[in-house]
Design a protein around this motif. Structure first.
Motif, PDB file in Angstrom:
ATOM      1  N   ALA A  51       0.788  -1.084   0.159  1.00 22.72           N
ATOM      2  CA  ALA A  51       0.072  -0.121   0.004  1.00 22.72           C
ATOM      3  C   ALA A  51       0.643   1.170  -0.083  1.00 22.72           C
ATOM      4  O   ALA A  51       0.590   2.290  -0.777  1.00 22.72           O
ATOM      5  CB  ALA A  51      -0.878  -0.125   1.149  1.00 22.72           C
ATOM      6  N   SER A  90       2.414   1.760  -3.438  1.00 24.34           N
ATOM      7  CA  SER A  90       1.258   2.180  -4.366  1.00 24.34           C
ATOM      8  C   SER A  90       1.181   3.633  -4.283  1.00 24.34           C
ATOM      9  O   SER A  90       0.971   4.297  -5.140  1.00 24.34           O
ATOM     10  CB  SER A  90      -0.031   1.357  -4.199  1.00 24.34           C
ATOM     11  N   ALA A  91       0.930   4.122  -2.815  1.00 15.86           N
ATOM     12  CA  ALA A  91       0.729   5.356  -2.645  1.00 15.86           C
ATOM     13  C   ALA A  91       1.927   6.266  -2.874  1.00 15.86           C
ATOM     14  O   ALA A  91       1.607   7.477  -3.606  1.00 15.86           O
ATOM     15  CB  ALA A  91       0.562   5.740  -0.963  1.00 15.86           C
ATOM     16  N   GLY A 113       1.660   6.896  -6.763  1.00 12.71           N
ATOM     17  CA  GLY A 113       0.451   7.735  -7.070  1.00 12.71           C
ATOM     18  C   GLY A 113      -0.696   6.762  -7.692  1.00 12.71           C
ATOM     19  O   GLY A 113      -1.479   7.310  -8.480  1.00 12.71           O
ATOM     20  N   LYS A 114      -0.436   5.702  -7.275  1.00  8.65           N
ATOM     21  CA  LYS A 114      -1.444   4.499  -7.924  1.00  8.65           C
ATOM     22  C   LYS A 114      -2.429   4.313  -6.580  1.00  8.65           C
ATOM     23  O   LYS A 114      -2.400   4.622  -5.492  1.00  8.65           O
ATOM     24  CB  LYS A 114      -0.834   2.921  -8.056  1.00  8.65           C
ATOM     25  N   ASP A 115      -3.511   3.713  -6.911  1.00  5.47           N
ATOM     26  CA  ASP A 115      -4.796   3.402  -6.163  1.00  5.47           C
ATOM     27  C   ASP A 115      -4.244   2.356  -5.182  1.00  5.47           C
ATOM     28  O   ASP A 115      -3.835   1.510  -5.280  1.00  5.47           O
ATOM     29  CB  ASP A 115      -5.826   3.015  -6.894  1.00  5.47           C
ATOM     30  N   TYR A 116      -4.554   2.782  -3.893  1.00  4.63           N
ATOM     31  CA  TYR A 116      -4.289   1.728  -2.747  1.00  4.63           C
ATOM     32  C   TYR A 116      -5.296   1.227  -1.947  1.00  4.63           C
ATOM     33  O   TYR A 116      -5.234   0.674  -0.617  1.00  4.63           O
ATOM     34  CB  TYR A 116      -3.029   2.525  -1.989  1.00  4.63           C
ATOM     35  N   HIS A 117      -6.548   1.466  -2.174  1.00  8.84           N
ATOM     36  CA  HIS A 117      -7.486   1.404  -1.364  1.00  8.84           C
ATOM     37  C   HIS A 117      -7.805  -0.142  -0.927  1.00  8.84           C
ATOM     38  O   HIS A 117      -8.465  -0.418  -0.086  1.00  8.84           O
ATOM     39  CB  HIS A 117      -9.034   2.024  -1.802  1.00  8.84           C
ATOM     40  N   ILE A 118      -7.651  -0.971  -2.062  1.00 14.50           N
ATOM     41  CA  ILE A 118      -7.867  -2.528  -1.892  1.00 14.50           C
ATOM     42  C   ILE A 118      -6.827  -2.934  -0.852  1.00 14.50           C
ATOM     43  O   ILE A 118      -7.299  -3.624   0.226  1.00 14.50           O
ATOM     44  CB  ILE A 118      -7.884  -3.051  -3.087  1.00 14.50           C
ATOM     45  N   GLN A 119      -5.679  -2.425  -0.802  1.00 11.77           N
ATOM     46  CA  GLN A 119      -4.617  -3.018   0.107  1.00 11.77           C
ATOM     47  C   GLN A 119      -5.052  -2.648   1.679  1.00 11.77           C
ATOM     48  O   GLN A 119      -5.039  -3.182   2.547  1.00 11.77           O
ATOM     49  CB  GLN A 119      -3.217  -2.339  -0.071  1.00 11.77           C
TER      50      GLN A 119
END
Length: 163
Positions: free
Chosen positions: A108, A111-112, A115-121
């Protein structure tokens, strides 16, 4: 017996001084097996369990270690706990959850940072925390279910020491 400091303890421990020789105490436990208890001795360690008829998933066992103080006295260290296989399984599951939490946390963060999406993690990390709480409360529940048998084990141990 020394009182326990709080109610969070999953494997209660105690110490007591016995005014008998170590050899006498060990021999008393060797001949003391009676229904529903099974007594096993390995060197200065004594394990007291319940027989198959009285045993359930959360049944505790009592592990005693007898240390010699002098020729006429000994110190008894006791630990109430679940079956060692069950305890090892619980610790393994806790280790797996902690390891997954750290790995997914690193993922996570990476990913953060990119700049990628990390909500799933983050969602999976929250689910792992919830699972850890479920395991913790399952252990506490099991301790409550095994408490009457803990008292039986303690009473048996006390009767053997008095005899």
């Amino acid at each position: 017996m020394k009182p326990l400091p709080n109610e969070i303890v999953l494997r209660p421990r105690f110490q007591m001084n016995v005014e008998q020789s170590k050899k006498t105490v060990l021999s008393n436990f060797e001949v003391a097996a009676q229904t529903p208890f099974l007594v096993n001795r390995l060197d200065e360690h004594v394990f007291i369990k319940f027989n198959q008829k009285e045993h359930h998933f959360w049944s505790p066992q009592l592990h005693l270690e007898i240390d010699e103080v002098d020729a006429f006295n000994c110190r008894l260290h006791g630990v109430f706990g679940p079956n060692p296989t069950l305890w090892t399984f619980f610790m393994f599951i806790h280790f797996v959850i902690a390891t997954l939490f750290i790995i997914i946390g690193i993922w996570a963060y990476s990913s953060a940072s990119l700049g990628k999406d990390y909500h799933i993690q983050v969602g999976v990390m929250i689910m792992l925390i919830a699972l850890w709480f479920v395991l913790y409360f399952a252990g506490r529940s099991g301790k409550k279910k095994g408490k009457p048998q803990m008292h039986q084990l303690h009473d048996f141990m006390t009767n053997v020491l008095i005899a």
